[in-house]
Enzyme design. Structure first.
Site, PDB file in Angstrom:
ATOM      1  N   HIS A  35      -7.321  -6.086   0.743  1.00  0.00           N
ATOM      2  CA  HIS A  35      -6.169  -5.245   1.073  1.00  0.00           C
ATOM      3  C   HIS A  35      -5.450  -5.704   2.346  1.00  0.00           C
ATOM      4  O   HIS A  35      -4.501  -5.060   2.779  1.00  0.00           O
ATOM      5  CB  HIS A  35      -6.645  -3.799   1.248  1.00  0.00           C
ATOM      6  CG  HIS A  35      -5.573  -2.760   1.106  1.00  0.00           C
ATOM      7  ND1 HIS A  35      -4.939  -2.486  -0.088  1.00  0.00           N
ATOM      8  CD2 HIS A  35      -5.017  -1.915   2.022  1.00  0.00           C
ATOM      9  CE1 HIS A  35      -4.049  -1.519   0.092  1.00  0.00           C
ATOM     10  NE2 HIS A  35      -4.070  -1.164   1.368  1.00  0.00           N
TER      11      HIS A  35
ATOM     12  N   ASP B 249     -10.028  -5.704  -3.506  1.00  0.00           N
ATOM     13  CA  ASP B 249      -9.494  -4.651  -2.629  1.00  0.00           C
ATOM     14  C   ASP B 249     -10.450  -3.459  -2.640  1.00  0.00           C
ATOM     15  O   ASP B 249     -10.751  -2.900  -3.700  1.00  0.00           O
ATOM     16  CB  ASP B 249      -8.115  -4.235  -3.148  1.00  0.00           C
ATOM     17  CG  ASP B 249      -7.340  -3.367  -2.183  1.00  0.00           C
ATOM     18  OD1 ASP B 249      -7.943  -2.473  -1.570  1.00  0.00           O
ATOM     19  OD2 ASP B 249      -6.118  -3.583  -2.076  1.00  0.00           O
TER      20      ASP B 249
ATOM     21  N   SER C 193       0.842  -1.202   0.000  1.00  0.00           N
ATOM     22  CA  SER C 193       0.000   0.000   0.000  1.00  0.00           C
ATOM     23  C   SER C 193       0.881   1.258   0.000  1.00  0.00           C
ATOM     24  O   SER C 193       1.641   1.470  -0.931  1.00  0.00           O
ATOM     25  CB  SER C 193      -0.961  -0.046   1.187  1.00  0.00           C
ATOM     26  OG  SER C 193      -1.992   0.900   1.053  1.00  0.00           O
TER      27      SER C 193
END
Length: 277
Positions: free
Chosen positions: A257, A224, A148
C-alpha cells in the site's frame, strides 16, 4: 495566495502555496508542478488526491511523478487531504482515519463537521477555479487520480462529474466505503446514519449508475495489507462488469500500500492520462 515553497524540477517548477478557502473556512495549502511546456502556454492538468494521514506534500516528495509530467507536458495539482487550522474539529479520540487528514472528499452535513469539511466542493469547484485563474493550465483538459482514500475521492468525483474530466485513475482505492470499516466510520460521521445517502459517495454504487463512460485505470497490489478488509477491489470489478463500464483493473503481484507501489507505476498512469489529455 502566498507562495511558501519552490524548487526547480525536471526543467519545470514544483511550487507550494497557501490560500484562504471560502468553502472550507480556513487556510489551505496545495502543491502544483508546472512542466517546462507551461512556459510557452497552457498545459493540461492532473489533480492528485492523497490518502489518510497525508498532506499535499506526500505525493510531491515520494511518487516521482514530476519526471513523467515533464515528459508529457502535464501540470499536477495536489491539494491537502482535509481542512486544518484553529477551530477546525478533529476526531475526539485523535484517530488517524477521521477528522484532520481524513476529509474523505465529501461535503459533511453533520455537526461539528459541516462548517469546514467540504472537501468535495473544494476539489471540484473552488481549487480548480483558483488554479485556472492563477496558472497556465487548460481547464478543459483535466484528469484526476489518487491513492487509497484519495483513490475513492478521484473515482467518485469523476463518476459524479464526467464532463469535467477526460480520464480517471487510482492506486489501491477504497472501492466501496459503504462496506468497509474506514468508509463506514467516515460516512456515518460526516453524512449521518442514513446509508442511502452514502451511495452517492461509493464508487461501486456510482459505477452502476453511470450514463457516461470515462477511461478508468486502477492498480492494486496483491500484497496490500488493507486489501481484504478495507479496499475490496472485487466489488468494483463486479460492478463494472455488471454495468458494462470499461474499467481496467490491474492486480500487481507483490506490491503493498506504500509509495513504493505508487512510484513504481506512476509513469504508467501519467502515460494513460496523456493519451486522453
Amino acid at each position: 495566495m502566498e507562495q511558501i515553497d519552490a524548487h526547480r524540477c525536471f526543467g519545470g517548477q514544483q511550487l507550494r502555496f497557501r490560500h484562504p478557502s471560502a468553502v472550507l473556512g480556513c487556510d489551505m495549502t496545495f502543491s502544483i508542478y508546472l512542466p517546462p511546456q507551461a512556459d510557452k502556454g497552457p498545459v493540461p492538468v492532473l489533480y492528485w488526491l492523497s490518502g489518510l494521514t497525508c498532506t499535499d506534500e506526500n505525493f510531491v516528495t515520494k511518487a516521482g511523478a514530476q519526471r513523467y509530467a515533464a515528459e508529457h507536458g502535464i501540470a499536477i495539482v495536489a491539494p491537502d487531504t482535509s481542512p486544518r487550522g484553529e477551530g477546525v474539529p478533529d476526531d475526539p479520540e485523535d484517530a488517524y482515519d477521521f477528522g484532520l487528514g481524513a476529509g474523505f472528499y465529501v461535503n459533511a452535513s453533520q455537526e461539528p463537521w459541516a462548517r469546514h469539511y467540504r472537501m468535495y466542493d473544494y476539489v471540484v469547484e473552488e481549487l480548480p477555479a483558483l488554479i485556472k485563474a492563477q496558472f497556465p493550465v487548460d481547464g478543459d483538459r483535466t484528469a484526476i487520480s489518487g491513492h487509497s482514500m484519495g483513490g475513492h475521492g478521484a473515482l467518485t468525483i469523476a463518476l459524479k462529474n464526467p464532463g469535467r474530466y477526460r480520464s480517471v485513475s487510482a492506486f489501491a482505492p477504497i472501492s466501496s466505503p459503504m462496506r468497509c470499516p474506514w468508509g463506514e466510520k467516515a460516512l456515518a460521521g460526516y453524512l449521518g446514519d442514513d446509508r442511502e445517502t452514502w451511495r452517492n459517495h461509493d464508487t461501486s454504487e456510482l459505477i452502476r449508475q453511470a450514463s457516461q463512460h470515462l477511461p478508468m485505470l486502477v492498480d492494486q497490489g496483491d500484497a496490500d495489507n488493507f486489501l481484504r478488509e478495507q479496499l475490496k477491489p472485487e466489488l468494483l470489478e463486479q460492478a463494472a462488469r455488471e454495468s458494462g463500464y470499461p474499467l481496467e483493473l490491474r492486480m500487481q503481484p507483490g506490491y503493498d500500500h506504500s509509495y513504493f507501489f505508487i512510484a513504481s507505476l506512476i509513469g504508467d498512469h501519467l502515460r494513460f492520462h496523456a493519451q486522453h489529455l
